[in-house]
Design a protein around this motif. Structure first.
Motif, PDB file in Angstrom:
ATOM      1  N   ASN A  89       0.835  -1.202   0.000  1.00 52.61           N
ATOM      2  CA  ASN A  89       0.000   0.000   0.000  1.00 52.61           C
ATOM      3  C   ASN A  89       0.873   1.257   0.000  1.00 52.61           C
ATOM      4  N   LEU A  90       1.891   1.237  -0.884  1.00 50.47           N
ATOM      5  CA  LEU A  90       2.946   2.244  -0.837  1.00 50.47           C
ATOM      6  C   LEU A  90       3.007   3.065  -2.122  1.00 50.47           C
ATOM      7  N   THR A  91       3.341   4.327  -1.972  1.00 50.34           N
ATOM      8  CA  THR A  91       3.709   5.195  -3.089  1.00 50.34           C
ATOM      9  C   THR A  91       5.080   5.779  -2.808  1.00 50.34           C
ATOM     10  N   TRP A  92       5.961   5.636  -3.795  1.00 50.81           N
ATOM     11  CA  TRP A  92       7.270   6.281  -3.709  1.00 50.81           C
ATOM     12  C   TRP A  92       7.172   7.651  -4.363  1.00 50.81           C
ATOM     13  N   ASP A  93       7.663   8.673  -3.669  1.00 48.96           N
ATOM     14  CA  ASP A  93       7.714  10.030  -4.220  1.00 48.96           C
ATOM     15  C   ASP A  93       9.169  10.476  -4.223  1.00 48.96           C
ATOM     16  N   PHE A  94       9.682  10.797  -5.411  1.00 48.44           N
ATOM     17  CA  PHE A  94      11.087  11.154  -5.567  1.00 48.44           C
ATOM     18  C   PHE A  94      11.203  12.627  -5.955  1.00 48.44           C
ATOM     19  N   LEU A  95      11.731  13.446  -5.071  1.00 54.80           N
ATOM     20  CA  LEU A  95      12.078  14.817  -5.438  1.00 54.80           C
ATOM     21  C   LEU A  95      13.446  14.730  -6.108  1.00 54.80           C
ATOM     22  N   LEU A  96      13.476  14.879  -7.422  1.00 56.28           N
ATOM     23  CA  LEU A  96      14.648  14.500  -8.206  1.00 56.28           C
ATOM     24  C   LEU A  96      15.873  15.341  -7.902  1.00 56.28           C
ATOM     25  N   CYS A  97      15.691  16.595  -7.537  1.00 57.41           N
ATOM     26  CA  CYS A  97      16.813  17.438  -7.114  1.00 57.41           C
ATOM     27  C   CYS A  97      16.252  18.659  -6.400  1.00 57.41           C
ATOM     28  N   LEU A  98      16.528  18.754  -5.098  1.00 56.62           N
ATOM     29  CA  LEU A  98      16.000  19.865  -4.312  1.00 56.62           C
ATOM     30  C   LEU A  98      16.729  21.171  -4.611  1.00 56.62           C
ATOM     31  N   ASP A  99      18.013  21.098  -4.894  1.00 62.49           N
ATOM     32  CA  ASP A  99      18.796  22.310  -5.153  1.00 62.49           C
ATOM     33  C   ASP A  99      19.497  22.197  -6.504  1.00 62.49           C
ATOM     34  N   PRO A 100      18.761  22.333  -7.594  1.00 67.27           N
ATOM     35  CA  PRO A 100      19.392  22.212  -8.919  1.00 67.27           C
ATOM     36  C   PRO A 100      20.411  23.306  -9.197  1.00 67.27           C
ATOM     37  N   ASP A 101      20.194  24.515  -8.644  1.00 69.32           N
ATOM     38  CA  ASP A 101      21.152  25.598  -8.879  1.00 69.32           C
ATOM     39  C   ASP A 101      22.526  25.221  -8.325  1.00 69.32           C
ATOM     40  N   GLY A 102      22.548  24.760  -7.075  1.00 72.15           N
ATOM     41  CA  GLY A 102      23.814  24.386  -6.457  1.00 72.15           C
ATOM     42  C   GLY A 102      24.405  23.134  -7.064  1.00 72.15           C
ATOM     43  N   THR A 103      23.545  22.160  -7.376  1.00 65.57           N
ATOM     44  CA  THR A 103      24.044  20.904  -7.938  1.00 65.57           C
ATOM     45  C   THR A 103      24.709  21.129  -9.287  1.00 65.57           C
ATOM     46  N   MET A 104      24.137  22.010 -10.090  1.00 67.30           N
ATOM     47  CA  MET A 104      24.721  22.276 -11.404  1.00 67.30           C
ATOM     48  C   MET A 104      26.080  22.973 -11.284  1.00 67.30           C
ATOM     49  N   LEU A 105      26.318  23.672 -10.173  1.00 63.24           N
ATOM     50  CA  LEU A 105      27.636  24.253  -9.953  1.00 63.24           C
ATOM     51  C   LEU A 105      28.671  23.168  -9.656  1.00 63.24           C
ATOM     52  N   ASN A 106      28.218  21.979  -9.293  1.00 60.62           N
ATOM     53  CA  ASN A 106      29.122  20.849  -9.079  1.00 60.62           C
ATOM     54  C   ASN A 106      29.310  20.014 -10.348  1.00 60.62           C
ATOM     55  N   GLU A 107      28.652  20.385 -11.425  1.00 63.68           N
ATOM     56  CA  GLU A 107      28.763  19.629 -12.669  1.00 63.68           C
ATOM     57  C   GLU A 107      29.861  20.166 -13.579  1.00 63.68           C
ATOM     58  N   THR A 108      30.611  21.168 -13.120  1.00 61.96           N
ATOM     59  CA  THR A 108      31.705  21.695 -13.930  1.00 61.96           C
ATOM     60  C   THR A 108      32.888  20.730 -13.884  1.00 61.96           C
ATOM     61  N   GLY A 109      33.800  20.903 -14.802  1.00 62.93           N
ATOM     62  CA  GLY A 109      34.984  20.058 -14.821  1.00 62.93           C
ATOM     63  C   GLY A 109      34.718  18.727 -15.495  1.00 62.93           C
ATOM     64  N   PRO A 110      35.741  17.878 -15.573  1.00 67.64           N
ATOM     65  CA  PRO A 110      35.589  16.591 -16.252  1.00 67.64           C
ATOM     66  C   PRO A 110      34.602  15.681 -15.539  1.00 67.64           C
ATOM     67  N   ALA A 111      33.793  14.978 -16.315  1.00 71.55           N
ATOM     68  CA  ALA A 111      32.835  14.035 -15.741  1.00 71.55           C
ATOM     69  C   ALA A 111      33.529  12.718 -15.420  1.00 71.55           C
ATOM     70  N   GLY A 112      32.882  11.924 -14.603  1.00 66.28           N
ATOM     71  CA  GLY A 112      33.432  10.618 -14.281  1.00 66.28           C
ATOM     72  C   GLY A 112      34.427  10.680 -13.147  1.00 66.28           C
ATOM     73  N   ARG A 113      35.031   9.534 -12.891  1.00 62.96           N
ATOM     74  CA  ARG A 113      36.012   9.454 -11.810  1.00 62.96           C
ATOM     75  C   ARG A 113      37.152  10.420 -12.079  1.00 62.96           C
ATOM     76  N   ARG A 114      37.525  11.196 -11.067  1.00 57.27           N
ATOM     77  CA  ARG A 114      38.611  12.145 -11.258  1.00 57.27           C
ATOM     78  C   ARG A 114      39.475  12.207 -10.005  1.00 57.27           C
TER      79      ARG A 114
END
Length: 428
Positions: A89-114
């Motif tokens: 009797n469950l519903t999963w609710d996913f807030l996909l990103c609460l702080d997209p502004d800040g998270t996108m500032l962490n997307e700079t630089g090379p992707a992947g393991r570094r």
């Protein structure tokens, strides 16, 4: 193009959620839960039609990028096991990103393991008043963040029996912080961590005074009991972690590491904790003085710009003194007997403070004085070179001293997802 060992982007997570919704419209739906300060959408993905809601929040901590991978893993699991979803009797609710502004500032630089140097060179950690989960503890009434309002509205609408907020640490192990006890959660956490070869973090400076019913599990103690170091920005009861309690729910903060260190799993008593924390306090004051001087020189060069990187750097610089005071206070009578893990957790936190401050100052200099990079005699170039050397040496030392190793993104997400599922099983 992001490789197989890379964190998904904010836009990539939303796109994958839309694909899942399009393939399973009978079970999945997406809607807008609000907008960020910069006008970016806050997407809520719901899976199932049960009366009991579990809310999973990714991107509350902008540098915890693994949360996007975890919510997609959980959503796909819920779709695949739809019969169990209905039976619970469950519903999963996913807030996909609460702080997209800040998270996108962490997307700079090379992707992947570094390398760790490259990671901290591009990491962003906002000022406390700009972290949606904590903002209400610092901001005046009526001056809250739109992301905080959106999360509070979702909690009040859904009345979740459990809120799981997905965090990460740069160096450490897996763990769970709870606003109310979930009996038995330590056992599956330990089992999953062992299977994935990720240590369980038996101590954390952020929950030094919390109750510990099992390895890697910390439970917020009742009111009237000391809950935090004095240098910590705010008490957990002032955050959105506590809001589900209005509706009979609780919150689990599920944390996984980028680099795993077994040193934070060592429960042995430290042989000389007084000396260890005194050394840490002295190091914090020395590093704090150096980074504070670099901050002053940066502001002198670029002015007091309206930039979250500057506010984040100022937050980090302002925490050195309080953390040093806290370390010195632990030399005297302390309710918590310090273990090897406690001292390593404090050591890692102290090193990260300098790394985050230096990295954000470097990014500010790149943004505003990058045109001078070909002139090595220019003051911004000299300052940037000094900060670069400090960050490079400190990042390497952190990984070497803590004997840390990279945890593949898939393993990070799997430990987080499996721990969330174990927490849901233990909710009444």
């Amino acid at each position: 193009m992001r490789g197989p060992d890379a964190y998904p982007t904010v836009s990539g997570v939303a796109a994958a959620a839309r694909v899942l919704t399009g393939r399973h419209p009978d079970l999945c739906r997406m809607r807008l839960a609000g907008e960020s300060r910069a006008g970016r959408p806050l997407w809520l993905l719901s899976v199932g039609h049960g009366r009991r809601h579990v809310l999973v929040v990714a991107g509350a901590q902008p540098d915890a990028q693994v949360g996007g991978a975890t919510v997609l893993l959980l959503a796909e699991q819920a779709v695949w096991d739809r019969r169990q979803l209905a039976d619970a009797n469950l519903t999963w609710d996913f807030l996909l990103c609460l702080d997209p502004d800040g998270t996108m500032l962490n997307e700079t630089g090379p992707a992947g393991r570094r390398p760790s140097t490259v990671h901290f060179r591009h990491a962003f950690r906002p000022a406390a008043a700009e972290r949606p989960e904590w903002a209400d503890a610092f901001r005046a009434p009526g001056d809250g963040l739109p992301e905080t309002y959106a999360l509070a509205a979702v909690i009040d609408e859904l009345r979740p029996v459990l809120q799981c907020t997905l965090h990460a640490t740069d160096v450490g192990g897996g763990g769970v912080r709870l606003t109310a006890e979930l009996p038995g959660i330590a056992e599956p956490l330990g089992k999953f961590a062992a299977e994935l070869d990720i240590p369980v973090q038996t101590a954390t400076h952020e929950a030094l005074y919390w109750d510990t019913p099992g390895p890697g599990v910390h439970v917020l103690p009742p009111g009237g009991v000391r809950r935090r170091l004095t240098g910590e920005p705010a008490d957990a009861t002032g955050s959105t972690w506590h809001r589900p309690h209005r509706h009979g729910g609780t919150t689990a903060v599920v944390e996984v590491p980028r680099w795993a260190s077994r040193r934070i799993a060592d429960p042995a008593p430290h042989p000389d904790p007084a000396h260890a924390v005194s050394v840490l306090a002295a190091g914090l004051r020395k590093d704090g003085s150096a980074v504070s001087a670099a901050l002053d020189r940066t502001v002198g060069l670029i002015g007091r710009v309206d930039d979250p990187l500057l506010r984040g750097a100022e937050q980090a610089v302002g925490e050195f003194e309080g953390m040093a005071d806290d370390c010195e206070a632990l030399v005297g009578p302390c309710r918590v007997p310090l273990t090897m893990a406690h001292v390593w957790a404090l050591d890692i936190a102290a090193r990260r403070l300098s790394l985050h401050a230096s990295g954000m100052l470097l990014r500010l200099l790149d943004e505003t004085c990058g045109y001078l990079e070909d002139d090595p005699n220019a003051e911004p170039s000299r300052l940037r070179a000094r900060l670069d050397r400090r960050l490079d040496v400190s990042a390497r030392d952190l990984i070497s001293a803590s004997d840390a190793r990279w945890v593949p993104v898939g393993a990070q997400a799997e430990l987080q997802a499996r721990t969330v599922l174990a927490a849901v099983e233990r909710v009444e």
